[in-house]
Design a protein around this motif. Structure first.
Motif, PDB file in Angstrom:
ATOM      1  N   HIS A  68      -9.830   5.038 -19.291  1.00  0.00           N
ATOM      2  CA  HIS A  68     -10.347   4.729 -17.962  1.00  0.00           C
ATOM      3  C   HIS A  68      -9.219   4.214 -17.054  1.00  0.00           C
ATOM      4  O   HIS A  68      -8.353   3.462 -17.486  1.00  0.00           O
ATOM      5  N   ALA A  69      -9.255   4.653 -15.811  1.00  0.00           N
ATOM      6  CA  ALA A  69      -8.222   4.256 -14.843  1.00  0.00           C
ATOM      7  C   ALA A  69      -8.115   2.740 -14.703  1.00  0.00           C
ATOM      8  O   ALA A  69      -7.016   2.200 -14.547  1.00  0.00           O
ATOM      9  N   ILE A  70      -9.229   2.041 -14.778  1.00  0.00           N
ATOM     10  CA  ILE A  70      -9.187   0.593 -14.626  1.00  0.00           C
ATOM     11  C   ILE A  70      -8.549  -0.071 -15.840  1.00  0.00           C
ATOM     12  O   ILE A  70      -7.883  -1.098 -15.710  1.00  0.00           O
ATOM     13  N   ALA A  71      -8.688   0.508 -17.019  1.00  0.00           N
ATOM     14  CA  ALA A  71      -7.985  -0.012 -18.194  1.00  0.00           C
ATOM     15  C   ALA A  71      -6.477   0.134 -17.989  1.00  0.00           C
ATOM     16  O   ALA A  71      -5.701  -0.768 -18.315  1.00  0.00           O
ATOM     17  N   VAL A  72      -6.060   1.261 -17.426  1.00  0.00           N
ATOM     18  CA  VAL A  72      -4.638   1.469 -17.116  1.00  0.00           C
ATOM     19  C   VAL A  72      -4.181   0.422 -16.105  1.00  0.00           C
ATOM     20  O   VAL A  72      -3.130  -0.205 -16.265  1.00  0.00           O
ATOM     21  N   ASN A 102      -1.423   5.518  -7.812  1.00  0.00           N
ATOM     22  CA  ASN A 102      -1.802   6.930  -7.781  1.00  0.00           C
ATOM     23  C   ASN A 102      -2.039   7.380  -9.217  1.00  0.00           C
ATOM     24  O   ASN A 102      -1.205   7.135 -10.095  1.00  0.00           O
ATOM     25  N   TYR A 103      -3.188   8.022  -9.438  1.00  0.00           N
ATOM     26  CA  TYR A 103      -3.512   8.573 -10.750  1.00  0.00           C
ATOM     27  C   TYR A 103      -3.029  10.012 -10.766  1.00  0.00           C
ATOM     28  O   TYR A 103      -3.450  10.821  -9.953  1.00  0.00           O
ATOM     29  N   LEU A 104      -2.130  10.327 -11.689  1.00  0.00           N
ATOM     30  CA  LEU A 104      -1.406  11.592 -11.644  1.00  0.00           C
ATOM     31  C   LEU A 104      -1.783  12.583 -12.734  1.00  0.00           C
ATOM     32  O   LEU A 104      -1.528  13.772 -12.586  1.00  0.00           O
ATOM     33  N   ALA A 105      -2.354  12.094 -13.834  1.00  0.00           N
ATOM     34  CA  ALA A 105      -2.713  12.981 -14.945  1.00  0.00           C
ATOM     35  C   ALA A 105      -3.753  12.285 -15.808  1.00  0.00           C
ATOM     36  O   ALA A 105      -3.889  11.061 -15.767  1.00  0.00           O
ATOM     37  N   LYS A 106      -4.483  13.070 -16.603  1.00  0.00           N
ATOM     38  CA  LYS A 106      -5.442  12.488 -17.526  1.00  0.00           C
ATOM     39  C   LYS A 106      -4.712  11.687 -18.592  1.00  0.00           C
ATOM     40  O   LYS A 106      -3.670  12.109 -19.092  1.00  0.00           O
ATOM     41  N   THR A 107      -5.290  10.560 -18.935  1.00  0.00           N
ATOM     42  CA  THR A 107      -4.705   9.694 -19.952  1.00  0.00           C
ATOM     43  C   THR A 107      -5.453   9.949 -21.253  1.00  0.00           C
ATOM     44  O   THR A 107      -6.423   9.279 -21.579  1.00  0.00           O
ATOM     45  N   ASN A 108      -4.975  10.934 -22.006  1.00  0.00           N
ATOM     46  CA  ASN A 108      -5.674  11.364 -23.215  1.00  0.00           C
ATOM     47  C   ASN A 108      -4.965  10.940 -24.499  1.00  0.00           C
ATOM     48  O   ASN A 108      -5.094  11.587 -25.530  1.00  0.00           O
ATOM     49  N   VAL A 141       1.050   9.076 -16.058  1.00  0.00           N
ATOM     50  CA  VAL A 141      -0.372   9.223 -15.760  1.00  0.00           C
ATOM     51  C   VAL A 141      -0.792   8.411 -14.545  1.00  0.00           C
ATOM     52  O   VAL A 141      -1.782   8.737 -13.882  1.00  0.00           O
ATOM     53  N   ALA A 142      -0.050   7.365 -14.234  1.00  0.00           N
ATOM     54  CA  ALA A 142      -0.338   6.545 -13.057  1.00  0.00           C
ATOM     55  C   ALA A 142       0.951   5.850 -12.645  1.00  0.00           C
ATOM     56  O   ALA A 142       1.755   5.459 -13.491  1.00  0.00           O
TER      57      ALA A 142
END
Length: 159
Positions: A68-72, A102-108, A141-142
């Motif tokens: 999740h972006a917020i975890a990042v 900026n979110y740039l890629a999926k964090t998988n 990723v961000a």
């Protein structure tokens, strides 16, 4: 300066212990208990630089199975906070003021986060701290910055 800094001293003491990096990371995460939600591991800490990692696991995933972006962002804020505490001169203090990411890629995958500053950061006023998050394969990723406000500590009256 590093010999005088309380956080760098604490980390050095912890690193002498088995699982010392994990112990230090848990202790620092308690400064803002929400940091503990990502189970971070501070892997590097020195003046003007912090690196931490956290694992991709169910508790930090979103509805599509990526981190999740917020975890990042939580990891970015923790890395910035550790950097600030390890770097700021004793006569100054700091407060977070804003975050631009900026979110740039999926964090998988697991996540590595780096926060960077310079000696010029530690002047009174608004100061940006660069934050970047990476996947295991090195993909960013961000990326963005967290603005902190640096001010003089108030002088304590002598009693």
């Amino acid at each position: 300066m590093s010999e005088q800094n309380y956080l760098l001293k604490l980390r050095a003491q912890c690193l002498k212990l088995p699982l010392g990096a994990r112990i230090f990371s848990m202790m620092f995460a308690r400064k803002a208990p929400y940091f503990a939600s990502i189970k971070p591991l501070v892997t590097e800490l020195e003046p003007n630089f912090c690196q931490l990692t956290f694992k991709k696991r169910k508790a930090v995933e979103n509805h599509i199975g990526t981190v999740h972006a917020i975890a990042v962002c939580n990891g970015m804020e923790m890395a910035m906070g550790a950097l600030a505490e390890a770097s700021i001169p004793k006569h100054l203090r700091w407060l977070p003021k804003g975050m631009q990411v900026n979110y740039l890629a999926k964090t998988n995958s697991d996540v590595r986060i780096e926060a960077k500053a310079t000696e010029q950061t530690w002047q009174v006023g608004d100061q940006p701290i660069e934050v970047t998050a990476y996947r295991d394969d090195g993909t960013v990723v961000a990326a963005g910055h967290i603005t902190i406000y640096v001010s003089e500590k108030p002088v304590k009256p002598k009693s």
